[in-house]
Design an enzyme around this catalytic site. Structure first.
Site, PDB file in Angstrom:
ATOM      1  N   GLY A 268      10.633  26.488  49.437  1.00 30.86           N
ATOM      2  CA  GLY A 268      10.739  27.945  49.641  1.00 30.86           C
ATOM      3  C   GLY A 268      11.815  28.534  48.735  1.00 30.86           C
ATOM      4  CG  HIS A 269      15.893  27.526  49.303  1.00 33.66           C
ATOM      5  ND1 HIS A 269      15.858  26.444  50.154  1.00 33.66           N
ATOM      6  CD2 HIS A 269      16.537  28.522  49.969  1.00 33.66           C
ATOM      7  CE1 HIS A 269      16.466  26.760  51.281  1.00 33.66           C
ATOM      8  NE2 HIS A 269      16.875  28.005  51.206  1.00 33.66           N
TER       9      HIS A 269
ATOM     10  CG  MET B 273      23.072  30.302  53.851  1.00 30.58           C
ATOM     11  SD  MET B 273      23.863  30.622  55.411  1.00 30.58           S
ATOM     12  CE  MET B 273      22.592  30.120  56.526  1.00 30.58           C
ATOM     13  N   GLY B 274      21.756  26.629  50.883  1.00 33.92           N
ATOM     14  CA  GLY B 274      21.584  25.226  50.520  1.00 33.92           C
ATOM     15  C   GLY B 274      20.546  24.501  51.340  1.00 33.92           C
TER      16      GLY B 274
ATOM     17  CB  SER C 219      17.546  24.607  55.708  1.00 32.27           C
ATOM     18  OG  SER C 219      17.370  25.229  54.463  1.00 32.27           O
TER      19      SER C 219
ATOM     20  CD  GLN D 294      18.687  37.067  54.939  1.00 33.17           C
ATOM     21  OE1 GLN D 294      19.522  36.568  55.675  1.00 33.17           O
ATOM     22  NE2 GLN D 294      18.079  36.383  53.979  1.00 33.17           N
TER      23      GLN D 294
ATOM     24  CG  HIS E   1      13.142  24.543  51.910  1.00 37.63           C
ATOM     25  ND1 HIS E   1      12.523  25.710  51.528  1.00 37.63           N
ATOM     26  CD2 HIS E   1      13.951  24.881  52.950  1.00 37.63           C
ATOM     27  CE1 HIS E   1      12.899  26.693  52.326  1.00 37.63           C
ATOM     28  NE2 HIS E   1      13.788  26.229  53.181  1.00 37.63           N
TER      29      HIS E   1
ATOM     30  CE  LYS F 127      12.040  30.472  57.138  1.00 38.75           C
ATOM     31  NZ  LYS F 127      12.932  30.655  58.319  1.00 38.75           N
TER      32      LYS F 127
ATOM     33  N   GLY G  58      13.590  35.579  50.531  1.00 41.86           N
ATOM     34  CA  GLY G  58      12.322  35.178  51.134  1.00 41.86           C
ATOM     35  C   GLY G  58      11.866  36.149  52.220  1.00 41.86           C
TER      36      GLY G  58
HETATM   37  O1  PAF Z   1      18.812  33.671  53.806  1.00 44.53           O
HETATM   38  C1  PAF Z   1      19.858  33.016  53.664  1.00 44.53           C
HETATM   39  O2  PAF Z   1      19.835  31.831  53.321  1.00 44.53           O
HETATM   40  C2  PAF Z   1      21.208  33.678  53.936  1.00 44.53           C
HETATM   41  O3  PAF Z   1      21.141  34.536  55.023  1.00 44.53           O
HETATM   42  C3  PAF Z   1      21.796  34.391  52.700  1.00 44.53           C
HETATM   43  C4  PAF Z   1      20.937  35.548  52.248  1.00 44.53           C
HETATM   44  C5  PAF Z   1      21.946  33.388  51.564  1.00 44.53           C
HETATM   45  C6  PAF Z   1      23.179  34.938  53.048  1.00 44.53           C
HETATM   46  O4  PAF Z   1      24.049  33.923  53.446  1.00 44.53           O
END
Ligand code: PAF
Length: 282
Positions: free
Chosen positions: A33-34, A27-28, A183, A150, A31, A146, A144
């Site tokens: 972690g991404h 979701m932008g 974020s 999810q 950082h 974290k 991730g």
């Molecule tokens: O973890 C995230 O940033 C969001 O939940 C994802 C997996 C990109 C879905 O919008």
């Protein structure tokens, strides 16, 4: 790095891209972690795709959506730095075309933890992830740890919908003092940032107790929550110990024959932070 917007542009860019293709949806406000997700993909796949899309359907609180941090320029730099080949930045109408009427809902795993305190959140996540995966059709997709719940929901979704993609969980990146990167950390005041450290400190205390042989769920939970509870800037949303595979609550005594997830969500002012750790017998 190629930047694409529409699904048609994405498919065009992917048509002659070497496989395997790795994909990290985000979701932008990217950082480290991404970037760990991107680098892992780049080390395992010939092409790495990342998406930046702030998915409105997974926000159960409209204010949270409005205040979610955004930085398209910084995201472009950070994605390129970490080995992304194709950066997909769709508009809402690309993901939710006019008249769209399909929601993906994963039951059971979503009953507790963040699912209980954020109604509808995981329907939004499952729906967008199914759509993103359908657009990219990657060989591997990176998420991730974290967001442990999810990750479990996405593994279930991929298995249930028979999607031919390997889901890869990537360890949480932490600040040197232990705070999990998020974020949302950018929205903390200096005072809140200092207070938020109690979350990872609590998880560390729980891990230490576990390693010393403590198996009482009550004692372990107390180790986790003590420093958070006593901080006036923090309010616990949940702090639970559950089976790491099923996310079912533990009994009072944790057995050594399975892995246990300690998961915590804390409000720091308006900002909701989550973190977790897994403990298991050596
Ligand atoms: O973890 C995230 O940033 C969001 O939940 C994802 C997996 C990109 C879905 O919008």
């Amino acid at each position: 790095m190629k930047i694409v917007r529409t699904v048609a542009e994405l498919r065009d860019a992917l048509a002659d891209a070497p496989r395997p293709v790795g994909f990290a949806p985000t979701m932008g406000f990217l950082h480290a972690g991404h970037q760990r997700l991107f680098r892992r993909s780049a080390s395992e796949c010939a092409t790495t795709v990342a998406s930046v899309f702030v998915n409105p359907t997974q926000f159960n609180d409209p204010d949270d959506l409005l205040s979610y941090p955004r930085d398209a320029e910084g995201d472009t730099k950070r994605a390129a730095q970490a080995g992304v080949d194709i950066l997909w930045m769709p508009a809402e109408s690309d993901i939710y075309p006019a008249g769209n009427a399909t929601t993906v809902s994963v039951s059971g795993l979503t009953d507790r933890l963040c699912g209980a305190s954020r109604p509808g959140h995981f329907d939004g996540v499952a729906t967008v992830v199914a759509r993103l995966l359908a657009a990219v059709l990657p060989d591997n997709a990176y998420f991730g740890e974290k967001d442990f719940q999810q990750l479990a929901v996405i593994r279930r979704l991929v298995a249930d919908l028979l999607l031919p993609v390997t889901i890869v969980g990537v360890p949480t990146v932490r600040e040197p003092d232990g705070l999990a990167l998020s974020s949302r950390n950018s929205r903390l005041s200096l005072e809140q940032r200092a207070a938020a450290l109690a979350i990872s400190t609590g998880l560390k205390a729980l891990q230490d107790e576990w390693e010393q042989g403590v198996r009482s769920a009550g004692s372990l939970r107390k180790a986790l929550t003590e420093a958070i509870d006593t901080n006036p800037l923090l309010t616990i949303d949940y702090a639970e110990i559950v089976d790491a595979a099923t996310l079912e609550p533990s009994g009072e005594i944790l057995t050594d024959n399975r892995a246990w997830l300690a998961a915590v969500a804390v409000f720091c002012g308006e900002v909701r932070l989550i973190d977790n750790c897994v403990v298991e017998a050596a």
